[in-house]
Design a protein around this motif. Structure first.
Motif, PDB file in Angstrom:
ATOM      1  N   MET A  79     -35.514  71.137  67.418  1.00 50.55           N
ATOM      2  CA  MET A  79     -36.823  71.667  67.079  1.00 50.55           C
ATOM      3  C   MET A  79     -37.193  72.683  68.151  1.00 50.55           C
ATOM      4  N   THR A  80     -37.468  73.904  67.752  1.00 48.97           N
ATOM      5  CA  THR A  80     -37.807  74.955  68.707  1.00 48.97           C
ATOM      6  C   THR A  80     -39.239  74.789  69.204  1.00 48.97           C
ATOM      7  N   LYS A  81     -39.632  75.655  70.126  1.00 47.38           N
ATOM      8  CA  LYS A  81     -40.970  75.575  70.706  1.00 47.38           C
ATOM      9  C   LYS A  81     -42.069  75.730  69.669  1.00 47.38           C
ATOM     10  N   ARG A  82     -41.827  76.549  68.670  1.00 47.14           N
ATOM     11  CA  ARG A  82     -42.876  76.835  67.685  1.00 47.14           C
ATOM     12  C   ARG A  82     -42.985  75.786  66.585  1.00 47.14           C
ATOM     13  N   GLU A  83     -41.939  75.016  66.372  1.00 49.68           N
ATOM     14  CA  GLU A  83     -41.981  73.982  65.339  1.00 49.68           C
ATOM     15  C   GLU A  83     -42.799  72.790  65.825  1.00 49.68           C
ATOM     16  N   LYS A  84     -43.610  72.245  64.943  1.00 46.96           N
ATOM     17  CA  LYS A  84     -44.421  71.083  65.301  1.00 46.96           C
ATOM     18  C   LYS A  84     -44.007  69.832  64.538  1.00 46.96           C
ATOM     19  N   ILE A  85     -43.444  70.000  63.340  1.00 49.42           N
ATOM     20  CA  ILE A  85     -43.109  68.864  62.485  1.00 49.42           C
ATOM     21  C   ILE A  85     -41.691  69.029  61.951  1.00 49.42           C
ATOM     22  N   ALA A  86     -40.931  67.937  61.967  1.00 45.62           N
ATOM     23  CA  ALA A  86     -39.598  67.921  61.350  1.00 45.62           C
ATOM     24  C   ALA A  86     -39.510  66.685  60.469  1.00 45.62           C
ATOM     25  N   ARG A  87     -39.124  66.902  59.226  1.00 44.26           N
ATOM     26  CA  ARG A  87     -38.899  65.813  58.285  1.00 44.26           C
ATOM     27  C   ARG A  87     -37.443  65.911  57.831  1.00 44.26           C
ATOM     28  N   LEU A  88     -36.656  64.907  58.144  1.00 46.52           N
ATOM     29  CA  LEU A  88     -35.228  64.911  57.835  1.00 46.52           C
ATOM     30  C   LEU A  88     -34.902  63.744  56.923  1.00 46.52           C
ATOM     31  N   ARG A  89     -33.988  63.961  55.985  1.00 41.13           N
ATOM     32  CA  ARG A  89     -33.499  62.897  55.115  1.00 41.13           C
ATOM     33  C   ARG A  89     -31.985  62.922  55.181  1.00 41.13           C
ATOM     34  N   LEU A  90     -31.398  61.870  55.753  1.00 44.51           N
ATOM     35  CA  LEU A  90     -29.950  61.787  55.925  1.00 44.51           C
ATOM     36  C   LEU A  90     -29.342  60.858  54.884  1.00 44.51           C
ATOM     37  N   THR A  91     -28.293  61.330  54.234  1.00 39.10           N
ATOM     38  CA  THR A  91     -27.550  60.516  53.279  1.00 39.10           C
ATOM     39  C   THR A  91     -26.473  59.749  54.034  1.00 39.10           C
ATOM     40  N   LEU A  92     -26.487  58.445  53.920  1.00 39.85           N
ATOM     41  CA  LEU A  92     -25.586  57.587  54.693  1.00 39.85           C
ATOM     42  C   LEU A  92     -24.518  56.920  53.838  1.00 39.85           C
ATOM     43  N   HIS A  93     -24.384  57.310  52.560  1.00 39.44           N
ATOM     44  CA  HIS A  93     -23.462  56.642  51.645  1.00 39.44           C
ATOM     45  C   HIS A  93     -22.003  56.775  52.079  1.00 39.44           C
ATOM     46  N   ASP A  94     -21.611  57.894  52.659  1.00 34.82           N
ATOM     47  CA  ASP A  94     -20.212  58.135  53.010  1.00 34.82           C
ATOM     48  C   ASP A  94     -19.803  57.541  54.355  1.00 34.82           C
ATOM     49  N   LEU A  95     -20.746  56.992  55.083  1.00 37.13           N
ATOM     50  CA  LEU A  95     -20.437  56.448  56.409  1.00 37.13           C
ATOM     51  C   LEU A  95     -19.954  55.007  56.305  1.00 37.13           C
ATOM     52  N   PRO A  96     -18.988  54.630  57.142  1.00 36.23           N
ATOM     53  CA  PRO A  96     -18.531  53.232  57.137  1.00 36.23           C
ATOM     54  C   PRO A  96     -19.575  52.308  57.755  1.00 36.23           C
ATOM     55  N   ASP A  97     -19.431  51.028  57.460  1.00 35.00           N
ATOM     56  CA  ASP A  97     -20.342  50.036  58.036  1.00 35.00           C
ATOM     57  C   ASP A  97     -20.235  50.055  59.552  1.00 35.00           C
ATOM     58  N   GLY A  98     -21.341  49.780  60.206  1.00 38.67           N
ATOM     59  CA  GLY A  98     -21.346  49.749  61.665  1.00 38.67           C
ATOM     60  C   GLY A  98     -22.732  50.032  62.208  1.00 38.67           C
ATOM     61  N   THR A  99     -22.796  50.196  63.520  1.00 37.75           N
ATOM     62  CA  THR A  99     -24.048  50.468  64.209  1.00 37.75           C
ATOM     63  C   THR A  99     -24.094  51.934  64.612  1.00 37.75           C
ATOM     64  N   TYR A 100     -25.199  52.561  64.343  1.00 42.21           N
ATOM     65  CA  TYR A 100     -25.424  53.965  64.673  1.00 42.21           C
ATOM     66  C   TYR A 100     -26.725  54.075  65.452  1.00 42.21           C
ATOM     67  N   GLN A 101     -26.939  55.235  66.054  1.00 49.86           N
ATOM     68  CA  GLN A 101     -28.170  55.467  66.798  1.00 49.86           C
ATOM     69  C   GLN A 101     -28.774  56.805  66.411  1.00 49.86           C
ATOM     70  N   VAL A 102     -30.098  56.831  66.383  1.00 53.62           N
ATOM     71  CA  VAL A 102     -30.839  58.074  66.259  1.00 53.62           C
ATOM     72  C   VAL A 102     -31.464  58.323  67.625  1.00 53.62           C
ATOM     73  N   ARG A 103     -31.109  59.454  68.238  1.00 49.25           N
ATOM     74  CA  ARG A 103     -31.619  59.806  69.565  1.00 49.25           C
ATOM     75  C   ARG A 103     -32.534  61.011  69.435  1.00 49.25           C
ATOM     76  N   VAL A 104     -33.716  60.874  70.006  1.00 50.83           N
ATOM     77  CA  VAL A 104     -34.672  61.978  70.053  1.00 50.83           C
ATOM     78  C   VAL A 104     -34.998  62.202  71.519  1.00 50.83           C
ATOM     79  N   THR A 105     -34.826  63.451  71.995  1.00 50.58           N
ATOM     80  CA  THR A 105     -35.027  63.729  73.411  1.00 50.58           C
ATOM     81  C   THR A 105     -35.716  65.070  73.616  1.00 50.58           C
TER      82      THR A 105
END
Length: 133
Positions: A79-105
């Motif tokens: 997200m750049t300096k000018r962006e204030k809002i981000a709405r993301l939709r991720l499709t997870l159907h093709d991923l194998p079972d397991g543990t994942y992380q979403v990192r925001v920094t």
């Protein structure tokens, strides 16, 4: 007279050098970038997709990453300096079972959310047996 001028010239030179050093920028070109504060929320949709929402101030950048258990980045968005809002939709159907992380920094603090994917095995046969005698 000559003995009086030499010490005055030396004192004047030292005074100018001291003032110049005090006004000099000790760290030119390395002013710290402003850090953006942000808020995150996540939920799953009825289709099994992961919805991520990030709201931030318009002062700094924020990075959003979706990472697997081995640390490999599967999705990244900045997200750049000018962006204030981000709405993301991720499709997870093709991923194998397991543990994942979403990192925001914001490059100072990191917010980590764990996401676990698991597939329920299909039930063989009827789920309920009804017997009539």
């Amino acid at each position: 007279m000559k003995t009086l001028i030499n010490p005055l010239v030396i004192a004047f030179t030292l005074t100018i050098a001291t003032f110049a050093a005090s006004f000099a920028n000790a760290n030119p070109g390395k002013n710290p970038a402003p850090v953006a504060t942000y808020q995150t929320s996540m939920y799953t949709t009825t289709e099994g997709k992961l919805q991520i929402a990030v709201e931030k101030e318009a002062t700094g950048v924020v990075d959003i990453q979706f990472v697997n258990a081995q640390g490999k980045v599967l999705f990244a968005q900045r997200m750049t300096k000018r962006e204030k809002i981000a709405r993301l939709r991720l499709t997870l159907h093709d991923l194998p079972d397991g543990t994942y992380q979403v990192r925001v920094t914001n490059n100072v603090e990191v917010t980590t959310h764990s996401v676990t994917l698991s597939t329920q095995p299909p039930v063989s046969g009827p789920g309920r047996l009804v017997a009539i005698r």
